[in-house]
Design an enzyme around this catalytic site. Sequence first.
Site, PDB file in Angstrom:
ATOM      1  N   GLU A   8       0.922  -1.319  -0.211  1.00  0.00           N
ATOM      2  CA  GLU A   8      -0.321  -0.268   0.066  1.00  0.00           C
ATOM      3  C   GLU A   8       0.399   1.364   0.088  1.00  0.00           C
ATOM      4  O   GLU A   8       0.547   2.021  -0.748  1.00  0.00           O
ATOM      5  CB  GLU A   8      -0.766  -0.002   1.057  1.00  0.00           C
ATOM      6  CG  GLU A   8      -2.229   0.721   1.185  1.00  0.00           C
ATOM      7  CD  GLU A   8      -3.697   0.826   2.288  1.00  0.00           C
ATOM      8  OE1 GLU A   8      -4.338   1.926   2.892  1.00  0.00           O
ATOM      9  OE2 GLU A   8      -3.550  -0.927   2.485  1.00  0.00           O
ATOM     10  N   ASP A 104      -2.766  -3.122   3.410  1.00  0.00           N
ATOM     11  CA  ASP A 104      -3.363  -3.245   4.561  1.00  0.00           C
ATOM     12  C   ASP A 104      -4.395  -4.611   4.618  1.00  0.00           C
ATOM     13  O   ASP A 104      -5.309  -4.788   3.675  1.00  0.00           O
ATOM     14  CB  ASP A 104      -3.659  -2.160   5.428  1.00  0.00           C
ATOM     15  CG  ASP A 104      -2.596  -1.530   5.826  1.00  0.00           C
ATOM     16  OD1 ASP A 104      -1.619  -1.515   5.262  1.00  0.00           O
ATOM     17  OD2 ASP A 104      -2.820  -0.599   5.961  1.00  0.00           O
ATOM     18  N   TYR A 309      -2.153  -5.409  14.715  1.00  0.00           N
ATOM     19  CA  TYR A 309      -2.554  -4.809  13.264  1.00  0.00           C
ATOM     20  C   TYR A 309      -3.420  -3.024  13.851  1.00  0.00           C
ATOM     21  O   TYR A 309      -3.952  -3.140  14.999  1.00  0.00           O
ATOM     22  CB  TYR A 309      -3.044  -5.405  12.601  1.00  0.00           C
ATOM     23  CG  TYR A 309      -4.509  -4.688  11.250  1.00  0.00           C
ATOM     24  CD1 TYR A 309      -3.696  -4.486  10.194  1.00  0.00           C
ATOM     25  CD2 TYR A 309      -5.058  -4.716  11.654  1.00  0.00           C
ATOM     26  CE1 TYR A 309      -4.671  -4.055   9.665  1.00  0.00           C
ATOM     27  CE2 TYR A 309      -6.072  -4.132  10.422  1.00  0.00           C
ATOM     28  CZ  TYR A 309      -5.700  -3.567   9.526  1.00  0.00           C
ATOM     29  OH  TYR A 309      -6.060  -3.303   8.507  1.00  0.00           O
TER      30      TYR A 309
END
Length: 713
Positions: A8, A104, A309
């Site tokens: 990303e 992600d 995360y």
Amino acid sequence: MKSLVLAEKPSVAKEIARVLGCTQKHKSYFEGPKYVVTWALGHLVELAEPEDYDPKYKTWKLEDLPIIPNKMRLKTIRETSHQFRAVSQLVKRNDLKDLIIATDAGREGELVARWIMELVKWKKPFYRLWISSQTDKAIRDGFAHLKPGHDYDNLYQSAVCRAEADWLIGLNSTRALTSKYNAQLAAGRVQTPTLAMMMDREKEIESFKPVEYWTIEANFGTFKGMWRDRANQDSRLFDKSRAEAIRERVQNGQGQVIRVKTSEKTEPQPLAYDLTELQRDANKKYGFSAKQTSNVLQRLYEQHKLVTYPRTDSRYLTSDMVGTLKSRLDCIEIGPYAPLVRPLLKLSKLPVTKRIVNDAKVTDHHAIIPTEEPVRLGELTNDERKLYDLIVRRFIALFYPVYTYNSLQVTVDVAGETLHANGRTVTDAGWKTVYGMEAVPEDETDSDEPADQSLPTLTEGTKLSVVRCEMRSQMTKPPLRFTESDLLTRMEKHNLGTPATRADIIEKLVKSDTIERQGTRLHPTKKGQQLVKLVARELRSPELTAKWEQELENIARGRGNASQFLAGIREQTGKLVTEIRTSDVEYKPHNVTGSKCPECGKNLQEFKGKRGKQLICPDRECGYRRAAEAQVSNHRCPQCHKKMEIRTGKAGKFFQCKPCGIVEKLDDVKGVGKKVNKREEKRLVQKYAKDETFSSSLGDLLKAALEKQGKSE
């Protein structure tokens, strides 16, 4: 044959490339023996704008609404088109056998990759890297256990539905409001009901009428007791004469203990953090905005690799992580955490309960906890350290015992009136040791009841004397405006947005001047108060948005119908536009100034921008704008020597000293009006000072050069 890896961000691509051994660095990708690693720059592709369907939509007109394309198109984002072209060239290589999505691991990341794949027409197999931390070990394990790309088709469909719904609802409502009222008015699927909740609170505050009440507290020498009504246990008295009568009876009276109740109570460890809970705590403890917490957390995850995360909605861990818990504790056995972690590391087995591990309560990602990466606290900024401290202490607390205490409740009868006292004795500080708050209750309120106190040994029948009795007058208080922590709680309760989007929604409301921060609380502006009345009634409803969010979640889980959802959104869009079009509610701009637009003569409106306040013509076709605040120059007033402001008048720009009233034209002041950069400095020195001696300083040379230039011009 090689695999193309799509990350990303460039920073993430760089780390993945390092772990995979891709040592050849190119402008837009890294390459190694088995992999080619490239990146997006956030989004490279977005939904097409209305004018991409028909040029007539460049002009906003109410009669053109609603804009509902039969099929939504995609287009590349102009600012990042160079990277899209680079990815497009890479996919044409014949030595690439498949693609690995490494964006992600969430709904938005899936959308980033799939939209790029759609526009570059990727036809070969693809896989999904799904990891919950950015450590080298996590990356290696993730590439060793890649998931089939089509396993995430439902997540992608949910992301597309969310994006198209926001486009249809937000764009059409915003254009309808802006066109009808000729003002910059924005509405959205999530931001509008969020604003509506704040306005409901505002109405409660405005309609609130304070009422006086009294409380009575008796001092028995070694402790204090609060009067309570026998019938409803309320400590407030709204009748002053009754309060005075009770005080008279209790004052200097003799009492008897009629009840002593001792009970053992426990307070379990708090659950691990999800994003919203962490944003709440960071706001309460450090005053961080939700967006600030998200940004700092992203750095801890991506740059320092110290946490898992961030954009998760779960507060539990999965059973396959149990084997990693001790090694995570081992990595945080440093600095202030070492004495807290050591007792846990000595245990043969960590006390893992259902409050920590519960597979059924983890969806895409588990709770936010530390990684197995070595920690160097000195490399963290102050904000990163604060947030990391919250995460680490919460993680350590999971494995400590419950907090237990003995609660003592005493009731004393004095002249037929009951007075109550509460005490607390800590029997095991448990997890509160981690926070250094052994005897502090987790939640403190503004209750009229006295806090827990140290009580003497008392038994039923014990005689007591009232040393002093106090009657206090107070006023009932209106509900408080929301802090960001409060608003996040409300948004979560009504299922408005997701943990990943709530911070951005709050920032959108601030930037659009519909709410503003005043200290720690959020206040709706006059614009925001009016906007809620102008927006279609159904769009204000948290219930409608919550229903949409639930449908999107069902689609992501494979239990919903994407086509049916979007058909409903399209129908709703038409209704919302019709309601705005037929509304008879008026809008009165709150930011109108006395300054006239020099182009069309209308009163300019004041807006806050990145470069300070701006005065903007309300007529969108006119488009005139200028700075509202005068620019301060380095030119000093000849009288008071303060810096003078640069202003614009009919004859052009001039200097003005507000305190003294002195005015000077820019042209009358030597050496002013042109900003000289370093290159210009060098040119001037070479042009006008060739004959100067080497002993002259650069400042003297430049001064002489400027004087010569002034004379020659």
